[in-house]
Design a protein around this motif. Structure first.
Motif, PDB file in Angstrom:
ATOM      1  N   ASN A  49     -39.727 -15.237  35.156  1.00  0.00           N
ATOM      2  CA  ASN A  49     -38.531 -15.041  35.985  1.00  0.00           C
ATOM      3  C   ASN A  49     -38.792 -15.351  37.460  1.00  0.00           C
ATOM      4  O   ASN A  49     -38.077 -14.894  38.339  1.00  0.00           O
ATOM      5  CB  ASN A  49     -38.024 -13.608  35.854  1.00  0.00           C
ATOM      6  N   GLU A  50     -39.838 -16.146  37.724  1.00  0.00           N
ATOM      7  CA  GLU A  50     -40.174 -16.516  39.085  1.00  0.00           C
ATOM      8  C   GLU A  50     -40.261 -18.032  39.223  1.00  0.00           C
ATOM      9  O   GLU A  50     -40.411 -18.758  38.242  1.00  0.00           O
ATOM     10  CB  GLU A  50     -41.517 -15.897  39.501  1.00  0.00           C
ATOM     11  N   GLU A  51     -40.181 -18.481  40.461  1.00  0.00           N
ATOM     12  CA  GLU A  51     -40.384 -19.892  40.759  1.00  0.00           C
ATOM     13  C   GLU A  51     -41.252 -20.006  41.996  1.00  0.00           C
ATOM     14  O   GLU A  51     -41.335 -19.077  42.800  1.00  0.00           O
ATOM     15  CB  GLU A  51     -39.059 -20.618  40.975  1.00  0.00           C
ATOM     16  N   CYS A  52     -41.957 -21.150  42.113  1.00  0.00           N
ATOM     17  CA  CYS A  52     -42.889 -21.343  43.213  1.00  0.00           C
ATOM     18  C   CYS A  52     -42.156 -21.927  44.415  1.00  0.00           C
ATOM     19  O   CYS A  52     -41.519 -22.977  44.324  1.00  0.00           O
ATOM     20  CB  CYS A  52     -44.022 -22.274  42.780  1.00  0.00           C
ATOM     21  N   GLN A  53     -42.260 -21.249  45.541  1.00  0.00           N
ATOM     22  CA  GLN A  53     -41.678 -21.722  46.784  1.00  0.00           C
ATOM     23  C   GLN A  53     -42.715 -21.608  47.891  1.00  0.00           C
ATOM     24  O   GLN A  53     -43.141 -20.511  48.247  1.00  0.00           O
ATOM     25  CB  GLN A  53     -40.429 -20.906  47.148  1.00  0.00           C
ATOM     26  N   ASP A  54     -43.154 -22.791  48.407  1.00  0.00           N
ATOM     27  CA  ASP A  54     -44.139 -22.840  49.496  1.00  0.00           C
ATOM     28  C   ASP A  54     -45.406 -22.074  49.152  1.00  0.00           C
ATOM     29  O   ASP A  54     -45.984 -21.366  49.986  1.00  0.00           O
ATOM     30  CB  ASP A  54     -43.533 -22.289  50.790  1.00  0.00           C
ATOM     31  N   GLY A  55     -45.851 -22.227  47.896  1.00  0.00           N
ATOM     32  CA  GLY A  55     -47.099 -21.612  47.483  1.00  0.00           C
ATOM     33  C   GLY A  55     -46.986 -20.161  47.094  1.00  0.00           C
ATOM     34  O   GLY A  55     -47.998 -19.527  46.780  1.00  0.00           O
ATOM     35  N   ALA A  56     -45.799 -19.623  47.098  1.00  0.00           N
ATOM     36  CA  ALA A  56     -45.616 -18.218  46.738  1.00  0.00           C
ATOM     37  C   ALA A  56     -44.672 -18.102  45.556  1.00  0.00           C
ATOM     38  O   ALA A  56     -43.720 -18.878  45.415  1.00  0.00           O
ATOM     39  CB  ALA A  56     -45.073 -17.430  47.924  1.00  0.00           C
ATOM     40  N   CYS A  57     -44.905 -17.122  44.682  1.00  0.00           N
ATOM     41  CA  CYS A  57     -44.036 -16.874  43.540  1.00  0.00           C
ATOM     42  C   CYS A  57     -42.922 -15.923  43.966  1.00  0.00           C
ATOM     43  O   CYS A  57     -43.193 -14.811  44.448  1.00  0.00           O
ATOM     44  CB  CYS A  57     -44.832 -16.253  42.386  1.00  0.00           C
ATOM     45  N   VAL A  58     -41.696 -16.380  43.832  1.00  0.00           N
ATOM     46  CA  VAL A  58     -40.550 -15.547  44.190  1.00  0.00           C
ATOM     47  C   VAL A  58     -39.643 -15.403  42.979  1.00  0.00           C
ATOM     48  O   VAL A  58     -39.590 -16.286  42.113  1.00  0.00           O
ATOM     49  CB  VAL A  58     -39.762 -16.147  45.378  1.00  0.00           C
ATOM     50  N   THR A  59     -38.929 -14.279  42.923  1.00  0.00           N
ATOM     51  CA  THR A  59     -38.023 -14.033  41.808  1.00  0.00           C
ATOM     52  C   THR A  59     -36.911 -15.073  41.782  1.00  0.00           C
ATOM     53  O   THR A  59     -36.309 -15.385  42.813  1.00  0.00           O
ATOM     54  CB  THR A  59     -37.407 -12.634  41.924  1.00  0.00           C
ATOM     55  N   THR A  60     -36.645 -15.595  40.628  1.00  0.00           N
ATOM     56  CA  THR A  60     -35.618 -16.620  40.476  1.00  0.00           C
ATOM     57  C   THR A  60     -34.243 -16.055  40.802  1.00  0.00           C
ATOM     58  O   THR A  60     -33.889 -14.957  40.369  1.00  0.00           O
ATOM     59  CB  THR A  60     -35.608 -17.154  39.034  1.00  0.00           C
ATOM     60  N   VAL A  61     -33.464 -16.778  41.600  1.00  0.00           N
ATOM     61  CA  VAL A  61     -32.099 -16.377  41.918  1.00  0.00           C
ATOM     62  C   VAL A  61     -31.187 -16.830  40.787  1.00  0.00           C
ATOM     63  O   VAL A  61     -30.991 -18.025  40.565  1.00  0.00           O
ATOM     64  CB  VAL A  61     -31.632 -16.981  43.257  1.00  0.00           C
ATOM     65  N   CYS A  62     -30.647 -15.858  40.069  1.00  0.00           N
ATOM     66  CA  CYS A  62     -29.781 -16.167  38.938  1.00  0.00           C
ATOM     67  C   CYS A  62     -28.333 -15.959  39.353  1.00  0.00           C
ATOM     68  O   CYS A  62     -27.999 -14.954  39.976  1.00  0.00           O
ATOM     69  CB  CYS A  62     -30.125 -15.266  37.755  1.00  0.00           C
ATOM     70  N   THR A  63     -27.474 -16.900  39.034  1.00  0.00           N
ATOM     71  CA  THR A  63     -26.055 -16.781  39.333  1.00  0.00           C
ATOM     72  C   THR A  63     -25.330 -16.178  38.140  1.00  0.00           C
ATOM     73  O   THR A  63     -25.243 -16.799  37.078  1.00  0.00           O
ATOM     74  CB  THR A  63     -25.437 -18.149  39.653  1.00  0.00           C
ATOM     75  N   PRO A  64     -24.798 -14.959  38.289  1.00  0.00           N
ATOM     76  CA  PRO A  64     -24.082 -14.321  37.164  1.00  0.00           C
ATOM     77  C   PRO A  64     -22.896 -15.168  36.720  1.00  0.00           C
ATOM     78  O   PRO A  64     -22.172 -15.730  37.544  1.00  0.00           O
ATOM     79  CB  PRO A  64     -23.633 -12.983  37.750  1.00  0.00           C
ATOM     80  N   GLN A  65     -22.688 -15.224  35.441  1.00  0.00           N
ATOM     81  CA  GLN A  65     -21.570 -15.969  34.869  1.00  0.00           C
ATOM     82  C   GLN A  65     -20.556 -14.959  34.332  1.00  0.00           C
ATOM     83  O   GLN A  65     -20.666 -14.493  33.205  1.00  0.00           O
ATOM     84  CB  GLN A  65     -22.072 -16.904  33.753  1.00  0.00           C
ATOM     85  N   CYS A  66     -19.579 -14.618  35.168  1.00  0.00           N
ATOM     86  CA  CYS A  66     -18.633 -13.561  34.799  1.00  0.00           C
ATOM     87  C   CYS A  66     -17.179 -14.000  34.813  1.00  0.00           C
ATOM     88  O   CYS A  66     -16.288 -13.183  34.531  1.00  0.00           O
ATOM     89  CB  CYS A  66     -18.795 -12.368  35.738  1.00  0.00           C
ATOM     90  N   LEU A  67     -16.909 -15.244  35.147  1.00  0.00           N
ATOM     91  CA  LEU A  67     -15.532 -15.696  35.217  1.00  0.00           C
ATOM     92  C   LEU A  67     -14.870 -15.605  33.844  1.00  0.00           C
ATOM     93  O   LEU A  67     -15.390 -16.094  32.848  1.00  0.00           O
ATOM     94  CB  LEU A  67     -15.477 -17.140  35.722  1.00  0.00           C
ATOM     95  N   ASN A  68     -13.703 -14.939  33.817  1.00  0.00           N
ATOM     96  CA  ASN A  68     -12.922 -14.763  32.584  1.00  0.00           C
ATOM     97  C   ASN A  68     -13.605 -13.871  31.552  1.00  0.00           C
ATOM     98  O   ASN A  68     -13.209 -13.851  30.392  1.00  0.00           O
ATOM     99  CB  ASN A  68     -12.580 -16.114  31.950  1.00  0.00           C
ATOM    100  N   LYS A  69     -14.647 -13.162  31.967  1.00  0.00           N
ATOM    101  CA  LYS A  69     -15.300 -12.217  31.071  1.00  0.00           C
ATOM    102  C   LYS A  69     -14.767 -10.813  31.339  1.00  0.00           C
ATOM    103  O   LYS A  69     -14.253 -10.513  32.408  1.00  0.00           O
ATOM    104  CB  LYS A  69     -16.816 -12.227  31.266  1.00  0.00           C
ATOM    105  N   VAL A  70     -14.905  -9.933  30.332  1.00  0.00           N
ATOM    106  CA  VAL A  70     -14.511  -8.538  30.488  1.00  0.00           C
ATOM    107  C   VAL A  70     -15.631  -7.780  31.186  1.00  0.00           C
ATOM    108  O   VAL A  70     -16.808  -7.988  30.909  1.00  0.00           O
ATOM    109  CB  VAL A  70     -14.209  -7.897  29.113  1.00  0.00           C
ATOM    110  N   CYS A  71     -15.264  -6.917  32.119  1.00  0.00           N
ATOM    111  CA  CYS A  71     -16.262  -6.135  32.845  1.00  0.00           C
ATOM    112  C   CYS A  71     -17.153  -5.361  31.880  1.00  0.00           C
ATOM    113  O   CYS A  71     -16.683  -4.798  30.900  1.00  0.00           O
ATOM    114  CB  CYS A  71     -15.571  -5.165  33.792  1.00  0.00           C
ATOM    115  N   GLY A  72     -18.448  -5.334  32.211  1.00  0.00           N
ATOM    116  CA  GLY A  72     -19.396  -4.606  31.392  1.00  0.00           C
ATOM    117  C   GLY A  72     -20.157  -5.478  30.411  1.00  0.00           C
ATOM    118  O   GLY A  72     -21.111  -5.024  29.795  1.00  0.00           O
ATOM    119  N   THR A  73     -19.748  -6.754  30.256  1.00  0.00           N
ATOM    120  CA  THR A  73     -20.457  -7.654  29.346  1.00  0.00           C
ATOM    121  C   THR A  73     -21.632  -8.314  30.067  1.00  0.00           C
ATOM    122  O   THR A  73     -21.754  -8.263  31.288  1.00  0.00           O
ATOM    123  CB  THR A  73     -19.502  -8.724  28.798  1.00  0.00           C
TER     124      THR A  73
END
Length: 374
Positions: A50-74
């Motif tokens: 769940n990480e990616e390399c940026q400038d020699g450092a491992c950082v947590t991957t930025v994930c974009t939530p996919q919630c359009l047209n979904k019911v809250c709580g899914t």
């Protein structure tokens, strides 16, 4: 190796012999690096899934939530759940549940266990209606709810036909009749910054909501019950109706307290610190309107508790207590009504201006001009 037991030559100290050729020795450049190219065709290390390399450092991957047209709580696709306002509440239910202390960060409003924290969103969804429900009830658990989380003073809780907004719940009830507003206090607050000093009221409220609850063009199927409506300051916009503004509406208001709302009124025909009623036939039952105020310089203005204009509003088992009207400047012509102000200027046109009062207590109200009580 020259094939005769000797060598073809020697390489320098910083070189190595590779296939008969002297090659420079590469020193991996990995100081202060946990990942990435080492400069020698290799890597300095690898990152977690769940990480990616940026400038020699491992950082947590930025994930974009996919919630359009979904019911809250899914599932949001990033290991979390969809939350408001990106998702939608479950409108298959005829009851929506709101609880500021809900266990889920973003519930779908389908039950107390899945309650949403966002009252504004519940109102929007309920107003859109449901094919399977003639009436949608919104059950709101004890707590404090503000019309805006961003300091928008124009924001208001907007009522709708066929929607019953009900407060006074503990958060585990199975019937609306089990609500106990006197025990489980449910506040609709205009204190947007959460910094009001009640001892300084009605001053120092310049950041507060203009109007907390709004009803326009609604019939008697619009209902609000079981709330304490407090801490609005309407010194802009309509300059009328701090706690509640009703226009051409017959909304049913019951078991509600209007407390410490104020209007600063420089126009004519304005006021209503607690409630402003313009037309319609709303009904107020078991309602307390106390410690609200109007400061005015306009004509035909006032109504520290309630301002009634061209309306056949009814009041039953209501208390108007401790409300006040104060004169800002100039003449005091037609200003007053510490408890209530009734203004009928369109009666001949509309034929509607006959407010009715049954078992109403009007006490300790004050007007710097005319009519401490009325």
């Amino acid at each position: 190796d020259d094939g005769c037991g000797g060598s073809c030559g020697a390489c320098g100290m910083d070189e190595t012999c590779e296939s008969g050729l002297c090659e420079s020795i590469c020193v991996p450049a990995c100081d202060d690096k946990n990942c990435g190219d080492d400069g020698c065709g290799g890597v300095c290390g690898s990152c977690e899934e769940n990480e990616e390399c940026q400038d020699g450092a491992c950082v947590t991957t930025v994930c974009t939530p996919q919630c359009l047209n979904k019911v809250c709580g899914t599932d949001d696709g990033c290991g979390g759940i969809c939350g408001l306002p990106d998702c939608t509440l479950n409108t298959n239910k005829c009851t929506l549940y709101v609880n500021e202390n809900a266990a889920l960060a973003a519930g779908n409003g389908g039950s107390w266990d899945e309650a949403t924290k966002n009252l504004q969103y519940a109102l929007v969804v309920a107003a859109a209606g449901s094919k399977s429900c003639e009436t949608i009830e919104i059950w709101v658990a004890a707590g404090t709810y503000r019309p805006s989380e961003t300091g928008d003073r124009n924001a208001s809780f907007v009522l709708a036909d066929n929607v019953h907004l009900l407060g006074g719940f503990k958060g585990n009830e199975t019937k609306a009749s089990l609500a106990q507003p006197q025990t489980h206090h449910t506040h609709l607050s205009g204190d947007l910054s959460g910094n009001d000093d009640v001892d300084k009221w009605p001053d120092a409220l310049s950041e507060n909501s203009y109007t907390l609850v709004t009803a326009k063009g609604l019939g008697p199927s619009s209902v609000i019950s079981g709330f304490i409506i407090q801490s609005a300051q309407n010194d802009g916009g309509t300059q009328s109706g701090g706690g509640m503004y009703l226009q051409s509406s017959s909304t049913q208001v019951s078991h509600v307290e209007f407390f410490q709302n104020t209007v600063v009124c420089t126009a004519n025909e304005c006021g209503g610190g607690g409630v402003f009623i313009d037309g319609g036939s709303p009904a107020f039952t078991d309602v307390n309107v106390y410690d609200n105020s109007v400061r005015t310089s306009g004509e035909h203005s006032g109504g520290g508790g309630v301002y009634i204009k061209n309306s056949s509003a009814s009041f039953r088992d209501v208390e108007l207590d401790g409300n006040a009207v104060k004169n800002l400047s100039g003449s005091s012509l037609y200003r007053g009504g510490g408890g209530a102000y009734v203004h009928c200027n369109d009666q001949q046109k509309t034929g509607i201006c006959s407010p009715a009062f049954y078992n109403v207590l009007i006490s300790h109200n004050e007007s710097g001009n005319h009519g401490n009580a009325f």
